[in-house]
Structures are given as C-alpha cells and as structure tokens.
Scaffold this active site. Sequence first.
Site, PDB file in Angstrom:
ATOM      1  N   GLU A   1       4.442 -15.375 -85.129  1.00 35.88           N
ATOM      2  CA  GLU A   1       4.930 -16.156 -83.992  1.00 35.88           C
ATOM      3  C   GLU A   1       3.855 -16.786 -82.892  1.00 35.88           C
ATOM      4  O   GLU A   1       2.572 -16.368 -83.028  1.00 35.88           O
ATOM      5  CB  GLU A   1       6.036 -15.381 -83.294  1.00 35.88           C
TER       6      GLU A   1
ATOM      7  N   ASN B   1      14.612 -17.452 -77.796  1.00 39.93           N
ATOM      8  CA  ASN B   1      13.518 -17.941 -78.428  1.00 39.93           C
ATOM      9  C   ASN B   1      12.829 -19.351 -77.574  1.00 39.93           C
ATOM     10  O   ASN B   1      12.666 -19.206 -76.513  1.00 39.93           O
ATOM     11  CB  ASN B   1      13.989 -18.738 -79.767  1.00 39.93           C
TER      12      ASN B   1
ATOM     13  N   ASP C   1      14.016 -22.118 -83.741  1.00 41.24           N
ATOM     14  CA  ASP C   1      13.177 -21.030 -83.633  1.00 41.24           C
ATOM     15  C   ASP C   1      12.374 -21.349 -82.480  1.00 41.24           C
ATOM     16  O   ASP C   1      12.658 -22.278 -81.344  1.00 41.24           O
ATOM     17  CB  ASP C   1      12.350 -20.484 -84.368  1.00 41.24           C
TER      18      ASP C   1
END
Length: 303
Positions: free
Chosen positions: A20, A159, A207
């Site tokens: 991420e 997110n 996301d």
Amino acid sequence: MQHLDLHVTMIAHEHCVCGEGPIWHDTEGVLYWQDIPTGRLFRFDPQTKSHETVYRGRFIGATTIQADDSMLLLGQDCEVLVFRDGKATPVIEGITGETRFNDAIADPEGRVFSGSMPKDAPDGKGAYGNGKFSQLGKLYRIDPDGSCRVVDEGFGCANGFGWTPDGKGLYFTDSNPGVIYRYDYNAATGDLSNRQVIWEDHDQTPDGMAMAEGGHFWSARWGGSCVVEHCPDTGNELSKFMLPTQNITSIFFGGVGRDTAYITSAGGDPESPKQGDAAGATFSVKIPGVRGVPECRSRIGLD
C-alpha cells in the site's frame, strides 16, 4: 469506457500481504511504499532499478512526506511516528480504543487527514469483510501541533484521498460499500463540510487514488485487477488499464515530471488464496499524456 493497452513493468516483488501507500519523495528521487500488516517500509530507486527494506515495525497504514524531508508513519493504535535516518520516533502515542490508520493525505497547511479501520475488520489480511462491523471507522484530522480530532465517521474502510485542482475540495474513498465522496474544504480552518457522493458502485471496491493534471483522478480497484480514471466533476469512469493480479491497492504518480504511475498490490501472503504469481508486487506504467500533481507535505511536530 476506454480500455488502455499499456506496458506494465514489475519493479519489485516483496510478496506483500497488503502492499500500500506508494509515495514519491521529490528530494530523494525515490519511491516508498509499505506492506501494512508486516510493518515493512520499502524504497525503490528508479536510477539503479533497485529496492530495499528500510524499516520494519508494527503495522504501517499510511505515510506522508514531511516538510523537512523526513517521513510520517501512521500506524497501529493510530500512533504516528517520524521516520528519519532509519529510525522511527513517536510523535503521537496513539488514540485509546482505536485500531489503526489507513491511507492519508497532507493539506497545504501541513495538516494530515487519515481514516481509521472498523473495530472488528479482518485487519491483518487487508480484507474488507461484509461491512457488518460493531463500530465503523472514523476520519481524523491531525494538526501540526499533534492534536487529533474526528471530522467524520461511519466508514466501512477509509481509503484513497485527493485534492481538487482549486484546493477547495477533498475526495475520500470508502472501500466498503464502494463509494467515493467529495467534501468542501476550508484551507484556512481545515474544516470539511457538505459531503457528497461523487461515485458509487457497490459491485466494485475502490481503494487508493491519485490525482492527475487537469483534475482527473485514478482509482485502484481491489478485486478488479485494474486502475480506473474518473471525471472530476461527475465521477464517471473514463478509462482503465489492467494489471496482472487481482487486488490492486493504490496508485501514485512520481518520477521525473511525475509521468510514471506506481501501483501496489496485495495477496502475497503464502497463507492466502493464490492470486497469481504477481500478487503483492509493485508496478510502474506510463500513461500517455498523463502526469501527476505534487503532493502537499505534512508538518506534524515541526511547528
């Protein structure tokens, strides 16, 4: 929607459980990203095409670049640390009763917005569950003096963020149930207001996101093997390109001229269902005619 046929390059494969937060460090000319549940922070140098692990600790849910070139690590229990010269020093010890931060963005004044995970989310594996959590996540604002306050709440999985080109709006993604919001934003006070749905699709899981010149935003799709370009005004899907694994977690524009999109993925855990050989890898791709915009830098603990 236009389907883009692009050449995607794998730049690193650390078999991330939940890779991420790709972020470009302008001063160093390198890319950083993290594997959330293993607490690893990575660095990639496009000049040498090499990458390394530069830090390992507890969960790292998000990062920002600070005004003094250090990095801010937002992590487990909503603690906040400054990472400098290979060492992480706490500046906020944590928030009692919280889980962890997930994704973040700095504003022009050095504040940071970040969301917390729901109480009983399956945190370590990066999954989204069914949204039936006992306590939903919150959206926090962290001011330069280290104070934290809740600015909104009731989110399934906080997110991706992005600023509108005029600086008067903030995009914010709630992955579950599949919504991207836009807030009105007051730069002088840091206040958010007038939350509106800019895009919604309960069959998709948006996301992380990145902003491009002209205001279009690009949203990674967990479970969708792709990144999607959205219109800034309507939220409509304009184009997309595919990647060689299922769970695409985030995107960031970096490199010279910010003309390279860096993309992270999840699913590299040997104990997880097989998502393909590229699961958990990090990628780069050039999208013709598309450049990113500079990120604001945080100033937590600097003023």
